[in-house]
Design an enzyme around this catalytic site. Structure first.
Site, PDB file in Angstrom:
ATOM      1  N   GLY A 168      -0.423   0.867 -15.432  1.00 49.78           N
ATOM      2  CA  GLY A 168      -1.541   1.021 -14.139  1.00 49.78           C
ATOM      3  C   GLY A 168      -1.229   2.409 -13.776  1.00 49.78           C
ATOM      4  O   GLY A 168      -0.054   2.700 -13.298  1.00 49.78           O
ATOM      5  N   ARG A 187       2.832  -6.875  -7.713  1.00 48.68           N
ATOM      6  CA  ARG A 187       3.411  -7.690  -8.450  1.00 48.68           C
ATOM      7  C   ARG A 187       4.437  -8.665  -7.980  1.00 48.68           C
ATOM      8  O   ARG A 187       4.308  -9.445  -6.981  1.00 48.68           O
ATOM      9  CB  ARG A 187       3.825  -7.082  -9.761  1.00 48.68           C
ATOM     10  CG  ARG A 187       2.942  -6.612 -10.741  1.00 48.68           C
ATOM     11  CD  ARG A 187       3.477  -6.265 -12.156  1.00 48.68           C
ATOM     12  NE  ARG A 187       4.819  -5.652 -12.213  1.00 48.68           N
ATOM     13  CZ  ARG A 187       5.513  -5.797 -13.143  1.00 48.68           C
ATOM     14  NH1 ARG A 187       5.227  -6.322 -14.150  1.00 48.68           N
ATOM     15  NH2 ARG A 187       6.743  -4.949 -13.395  1.00 48.68           N
ATOM     16  N   GLU A 237       0.260  -9.766  -3.217  1.00 49.92           N
ATOM     17  CA  GLU A 237      -0.439 -10.663  -4.290  1.00 49.92           C
ATOM     18  C   GLU A 237       0.584 -11.923  -4.705  1.00 49.92           C
ATOM     19  O   GLU A 237      -0.006 -12.880  -5.547  1.00 49.92           O
ATOM     20  CB  GLU A 237      -1.000  -9.850  -5.141  1.00 49.92           C
ATOM     21  CG  GLU A 237      -0.243  -9.000  -5.901  1.00 49.92           C
ATOM     22  CD  GLU A 237      -0.658  -8.177  -6.954  1.00 49.92           C
ATOM     23  OE1 GLU A 237      -1.709  -8.242  -7.201  1.00 49.92           O
ATOM     24  OE2 GLU A 237       0.189  -7.546  -7.554  1.00 49.92           O
ATOM     25  N   GLY A 279       7.118  -1.674 -17.675  1.00 53.74           N
ATOM     26  CA  GLY A 279       6.783  -2.190 -19.054  1.00 53.74           C
ATOM     27  C   GLY A 279       6.559  -0.760 -19.979  1.00 53.74           C
ATOM     28  O   GLY A 279       7.113  -1.076 -21.073  1.00 53.74           O
ATOM     29  N   THR A 280       6.220   0.237 -19.180  1.00 50.29           N
ATOM     30  CA  THR A 280       6.283   1.660 -20.386  1.00 50.29           C
ATOM     31  C   THR A 280       7.975   2.069 -20.475  1.00 50.29           C
ATOM     32  O   THR A 280       8.236   2.625 -21.704  1.00 50.29           O
ATOM     33  CB  THR A 280       5.704   2.873 -19.206  1.00 50.29           C
ATOM     34  OG1 THR A 280       4.610   2.340 -19.173  1.00 50.29           O
ATOM     35  CG2 THR A 280       5.511   4.054 -20.062  1.00 50.29           C
ATOM     36  N   ARG A 330      -4.579   2.224  -5.563  1.00 50.93           N
ATOM     37  CA  ARG A 330      -4.144   3.009  -6.869  1.00 50.93           C
ATOM     38  C   ARG A 330      -4.990   4.091  -6.866  1.00 50.93           C
ATOM     39  O   ARG A 330      -4.785   5.029  -7.891  1.00 50.93           O
ATOM     40  CB  ARG A 330      -4.294   2.346  -8.024  1.00 50.93           C
ATOM     41  CG  ARG A 330      -3.207   1.194  -8.246  1.00 50.93           C
ATOM     42  CD  ARG A 330      -2.728   0.640  -9.487  1.00 50.93           C
ATOM     43  NE  ARG A 330      -3.625   0.872 -10.552  1.00 50.93           N
ATOM     44  CZ  ARG A 330      -3.781  -0.082 -11.568  1.00 50.93           C
ATOM     45  NH1 ARG A 330      -2.966  -1.316 -11.452  1.00 50.93           N
ATOM     46  NH2 ARG A 330      -4.701  -0.002 -12.548  1.00 50.93           N
ATOM     47  N   HIS A 371      -7.436  -2.773  -6.229  1.00 51.55           N
ATOM     48  CA  HIS A 371      -7.145  -1.163  -6.762  1.00 51.55           C
ATOM     49  C   HIS A 371      -7.528   0.037  -5.945  1.00 51.55           C
ATOM     50  O   HIS A 371      -7.113   1.224  -6.305  1.00 51.55           O
ATOM     51  CB  HIS A 371      -8.148  -1.039  -8.137  1.00 51.55           C
ATOM     52  CG  HIS A 371      -7.479  -1.954  -9.185  1.00 51.55           C
ATOM     53  ND1 HIS A 371      -7.627  -3.408  -9.065  1.00 51.55           N
ATOM     54  CD2 HIS A 371      -6.845  -1.980  -9.989  1.00 51.55           C
ATOM     55  CE1 HIS A 371      -7.281  -4.011 -10.107  1.00 51.55           C
ATOM     56  NE2 HIS A 371      -6.579  -3.161 -10.840  1.00 51.55           N
ATOM     57  N   ASP A 379       4.166  -0.370  -7.302  1.00 47.96           N
ATOM     58  CA  ASP A 379       5.037  -1.615  -6.706  1.00 47.96           C
ATOM     59  C   ASP A 379       6.423  -1.178  -6.275  1.00 47.96           C
ATOM     60  O   ASP A 379       6.978  -1.864  -5.455  1.00 47.96           O
ATOM     61  CB  ASP A 379       5.041  -2.366  -7.795  1.00 47.96           C
ATOM     62  CG  ASP A 379       3.649  -2.689  -8.635  1.00 47.96           C
ATOM     63  OD1 ASP A 379       2.682  -2.614  -7.802  1.00 47.96           O
ATOM     64  OD2 ASP A 379       3.613  -3.036  -9.792  1.00 47.96           O
TER      65      ASP A 379
HETATM   66  O1  F6P Z   1       1.734  -2.477 -11.562  1.00 54.21           O
HETATM   67  C1  F6P Z   1       0.719  -1.941 -10.856  1.00 54.21           C
HETATM   68  C2  F6P Z   1      -0.465  -2.887 -10.126  1.00 54.21           C
HETATM   69  O2  F6P Z   1      -1.409  -2.470  -9.657  1.00 54.21           O
HETATM   70  C3  F6P Z   1       0.175  -4.176  -9.753  1.00 54.21           C
HETATM   71  O3  F6P Z   1       0.466  -3.916  -8.552  1.00 54.21           O
HETATM   72  C4  F6P Z   1      -0.755  -5.135 -10.006  1.00 54.21           C
HETATM   73  O4  F6P Z   1      -0.311  -6.499 -10.058  1.00 54.21           O
HETATM   74  C5  F6P Z   1      -1.360  -4.790 -11.337  1.00 54.21           C
HETATM   75  O5  F6P Z   1      -0.897  -3.631 -11.464  1.00 54.21           O
HETATM   76  C6  F6P Z   1      -2.921  -5.068 -11.580  1.00 54.21           C
HETATM   77  O6  F6P Z   1      -3.119  -4.624 -13.109  1.00 54.21           O
HETATM   78  P1  F6P Z   1      -4.454  -4.159 -13.490  1.00 54.21           P
HETATM   79  O7  F6P Z   1      -4.976  -2.870 -13.256  1.00 54.21           O
HETATM   80  O8  F6P Z   1      -4.517  -4.625 -14.843  1.00 54.21           O
HETATM   81  O9  F6P Z   1      -5.426  -5.310 -12.690  1.00 54.21           O
END
Ligand code: F6P
Length: 366
Positions: A13, A185, A236, A118-119, A289, A286, A141
């Protein structure tokens, strides 16, 4: 070993600060006369051999830009590749040998992977196959151990805190309960720190199971004290005592296919039903982010990027750049992925939150 050419990719992400890392790595490398290939869309670029040649021009003026100029993917896993035309979610293919081949074909001496949990797992798998990798810890996160803080977290925290500030005024005007849902997460860092910074009344984190009655009683108690509104900050991934979490979707092929989300709507309905107080849900999603990184994340990303390139020059492969007491250090990728960093229910942050009157909606804590 002398280094002539390196690759860099941003995976998982996205978050604010990715471009600042790409810039710092590239400027440091180019300054040493080292060529830099920027692979597109995380590990997908190494599967498809899609990259850009990074020049000074490419990384000029990107320090403050959100997102990533390289693109990212949280489903392109070369070990279980599900994307067309090479694989499908039903029939994932192991394309790690293709990645190893492309790495050699491009005459790369090393690879920098910028990503989260994951990466880092995939990076370690490639390290085990003999690829010289240095990693940089990214995620809003903040759930990676072996580093004090991942970049991207501070920006997400600032966005969540501003949202809580803004929700206060509307909650107060309408005498409502506002439930704000943060990402994170399985870790409650964004929720906990933004609730502390924004003065939330109740905070729900995955590490501390909540109970509906405790939440309701805290809100009613505030009413009795003349406080006509309440702010609930829910991660979440928050769980009730039965261990139930709100799941919004599953993403086939992703290293972690579960996408959490939707708890704010459930809580809003439950609170309104049980208290009779009008309630509203606000899912930040999002937005946490997006946009420009905070000053701290620009600083941290720059230090991480510069350090990662230094580590390559020193041959520190299989390691991740890490922040420790405001200084850059190196830790083994294997150690960084050994476990997730989660909120300690007995730790000082939870205690401080309780001491300023915040509830965790828990029968156990508080
Ligand atoms: O790991 C970053 C994150 O934004 C988490 O906080 C969230 O659960 C997940 O990625 C959301 O993923 P996606 O962009 O696939 O909806």
């Amino acid at each position: 070993m002398s280094i002539h050419k390196i690759g860099i990719l941003t995976a998982g992400g996205d978050c604010p600060g990715l471009n600042a890392v790409v810039r710092a790595v590239s400027k440091n490398a180019l300054g040493h006369g080292i060529e830099v290939l920027g692979f597109k869309n995380g590990f997908d670029g190494l599967v498809r051999n899609e990259f850009i040649n990074i020049t000074d021009e490419t990384v000029s003026n990107i320090l403050t830009q959100g997102g990533t100029i390289l693109g990212s993917s949280n489903i392109a896993n070369p070990f279980k590749y599900t994307l067309p035309p090479f694989g499908t979610p039903q029939d994932p293919k192991d394309l790690s040998s293709v990645v190893m081949h492309n790495f050699k074909e491009n005459q790369l001496d090393a690879l920098i992977t910028v990503g989260g949990d994951g990466t880092l797992h995939m990076s370690q798998q490639f390290v085990d196959l003999g690829m010289p990798i240095v990693a940089v810890p990214k995620t809003i996160d903040n759930d990676l151990c072996s580093t004090d803080q991942t970049f991207g977290f501070d920006s997400a925290l600032a966005i969540a805190t501003e949202a809580i500030d803004r929700l206060h005024t509307t909650a107060q005007s309408h005498h409502r309960v506002m439930i704000v849902e943060t990402m994170g997460r399985y870790a409650g860092w964004i929720a906990l720190r933004s609730a502390i910074a924004g003065g939330g009344d109740i905070v729900l984190v995955p590490e501390i199971p909540y109970n509906d009655e405790v939440i309701v009683n805290h809100i009613l108690e505030r009413r009795r004290k003349g406080k006509t509104f309440s702010i609930v900050v829910a991660a979440e991934g928050a769980k009730n005592e039965a261990g139930e979490q709100a799941v919004t979707r599953t993403v086939a092929g992703s290293t972690d296919p579960i996408r959490l989300g939707g708890i704010a709507y459930k809580l809003s309905q439950m609170i309104e039903d049980k208290t009779g107080i009008e309630s509203r849900a606000c899912v930040l999603g999002h937005t946490q982010r997006g946009g420009t990184p905070t000053a701290f994340d620009r600083w941290l990303s720059t230090l991480y990027g510069a350090k990662a390139m230094d580590m390559i020059l020193e041959g520190k492969f299989g390691y991740m750049a890490s922040l420790h007491a405001f200084k850059m250090e190196e830790v083994k990728i294997a150690d960084a992925i050994a476990q997730l960093k989660r909120v300690d229910p007995q730790g000082p942050e939870v205690r401080a939150a309780l001491e300023v009157g915040m509830s965790f909606g828990s029968t156990q804590i508080g």
